[in-house]
Scaffold this active site. Structure first.
Site, mmCIF file in Angstrom:
data_model
loop_
_atom_site.group_PDB
_atom_site.id
_atom_site.type_symbol
_atom_site.label_atom_id
_atom_site.label_comp_id
_atom_site.label_asym_id
_atom_site.label_seq_id
_atom_site.Cartn_x
_atom_site.Cartn_y
_atom_site.Cartn_z
ATOM 1 C CD GLU A 46 38.735 17.093 -70.899
ATOM 2 O OE1 GLU A 46 39.457 18.068 -70.616
ATOM 3 O OE2 GLU A 46 38.163 16.407 -70.052
ATOM 4 C CE LYS B 27 41.223 15.039 -68.908
ATOM 5 N NZ LYS B 27 41.697 15.825 -67.794
HETATM 6 O O1 LIG Z 1 38.007 21.922 -65.200
HETATM 7 P P1 LIG Z 1 37.337 21.482 -66.439
HETATM 8 O O2 LIG Z 1 38.141 21.731 -67.674
HETATM 9 O O3 LIG Z 1 35.935 21.966 -66.545
HETATM 10 O O4 LIG Z 1 37.206 19.935 -66.361
HETATM 11 C C1 LIG Z 1 36.750 19.331 -65.200
HETATM 12 C C2 LIG Z 1 37.522 18.076 -64.999
HETATM 13 O O5 LIG Z 1 37.356 17.204 -66.100
HETATM 14 C C3 LIG Z 1 38.578 16.534 -66.370
HETATM 15 O O6 LIG Z 1 39.069 17.015 -67.596
HETATM 16 C C4 LIG Z 1 38.317 15.062 -66.402
HETATM 17 O O7 LIG Z 1 37.828 14.689 -65.141
HETATM 18 P P2 LIG Z 1 37.350 13.203 -64.813
HETATM 19 O O8 LIG Z 1 38.554 12.324 -64.897
HETATM 20 O O9 LIG Z 1 36.775 13.286 -63.419
HETATM 21 O O10 LIG Z 1 36.314 12.846 -65.822
HETATM 22 C C5 LIG Z 1 39.522 16.968 -65.251
HETATM 23 O O11 LIG Z 1 40.865 17.031 -65.625
HETATM 24 C C6 LIG Z 1 38.999 18.292 -64.847
HETATM 25 O O12 LIG Z 1 39.361 18.640 -63.551
#
Ligand SMILES: O=P(O)(O)OC[C@H]1O[C@](O)(COP(=O)(O)O)[C@@H](O)[C@@H]1O
Length: 257
Positions: free
Chosen positions: A84, A126
């Site tokens: 991601e 992602k």
């Molecule tokens: O917990 P992380 O890895 O910092 O990511 C924060 C959030 O970002 C995401 O990867 C993507 O979130 P969004 O769909 O709100 O952009 C979520 O799955 C996750 O909760």
């Protein structure tokens, strides 16, 4: 199936243009082995790239290399890595600029994934959708976002990758669902689906408000979003009967989790 976030968060990247890098590689192999023993079967590592801050070549390289090392270590310990590199929505740039940055980022990610002998059949991506910056004067239609996003993915992602699970990044719930639906109007080389946080949870949390009497209503709200996105990953979402709440944008400048 349980999975676990294994990165240790974002910190400032010295020598960059106010950009950040993602920590967590030290000790990752032993932590991953322990997570596997505890039942985890996939892992998540989120790093970010900012378009208004550059992005600098250094920030892109660091993001890509970190993701690749994490992916190799995860696979070595039996975990499927979710890769991601979130390209933040911040900025007033047009969609063409996002396309250019996304192509650069994913080119480097796959270059380093290959250098680290990561098995492409055993990863999930992602990505952010390719959209104009959130502060750009014009909005793009779901069809345009689908066209640019799929163009970028087809140029950069090998068909051996099984799945693409988009993040929502501050889009409204309905926008994120409509865009996903537009991407599934014809067959893709990979399964194109969702892994939203905000666009899946926003109306649910607003309904719940932490109150026991709202639990049932919030469970129903979650089911509405889950069904809508389930339809969208099949290209069958109609967008009917959506609430005004679900149409509200959620972009917050400089948002951090
Ligand atoms: O917990 P992380 O890895 O910092 O990511 C924060 C959030 O970002 C995401 O990867 C993507 O979130 P969004 O769909 O709100 O952009 C979520 O799955 C996750 O909760």
């Amino acid at each position: 199936m349980p999975g676990i976030k294994v990165d240790k968060g974002l910190v400032p990247l010295p020598g960059s243009n106010n950009e950040s890098w993602c920590q967590g590689l030290d000790g990752l192999a032993s932590r991953s082995a322990e997570y596997y023993k505890q039942g985890a079967r996939f892992a998540k590592w989120r790093t970010v790239v900012s378009i208004p801050c550059g992005p600098s070549a250094l920030a892109i390289k660091e993001a890509a290399w970190g993701l690749a090392r994490y992916a190799a270590i995860s696979q070595d310990n039996g975990l499927v890595p979710i890769v991601e590199p979130e390209i933040l929505l911040d900025g007033d740039h047009p969609i063409e600029r996002t396309l250019d940055v996304a192509e650069r980022v994913w080119a480097e990610v796959f270059y380093y994934l290959a250098q680290n002998n990561v098995v492409f059949e055993g990863i999930l991506l992602k990505p952010s959708m390719v959209t104009p910056g959130a502060e750009h004067k014009n909005k793009a239609s779901p069809e345009t976002i689908a066209e640019f996003t799929l163009k970028m993915l087809k140029r950069r992602v090998p068909p051996s990758v099984p799945g693409i699970m988009f993040l929502s990044g501050g889009q409204s719930e309905v926008e994120a669902t409509l865009n996903l639906n537009a991407m599934n109007q014809s067959p893709n080389p990979w399964h194109v689906s969702f892994s939203y946080a905000r666009a899946l949870q926003n109306s649910v949390l607003k309904t719940w408000q932490g109150r026991p009497e709202n639990v049932e209503a919030s469970q129903k709200a979650l089911l509405v979003r889950a069904k809508a996105n389930s339809q969208a990953q099949l290209g069958r979402y109609t967008g009917e009967d959506e609430s005004d709440e679900a149409k509200k944008g959620m972009f917050v400048k400089g948002y951090t989790y």
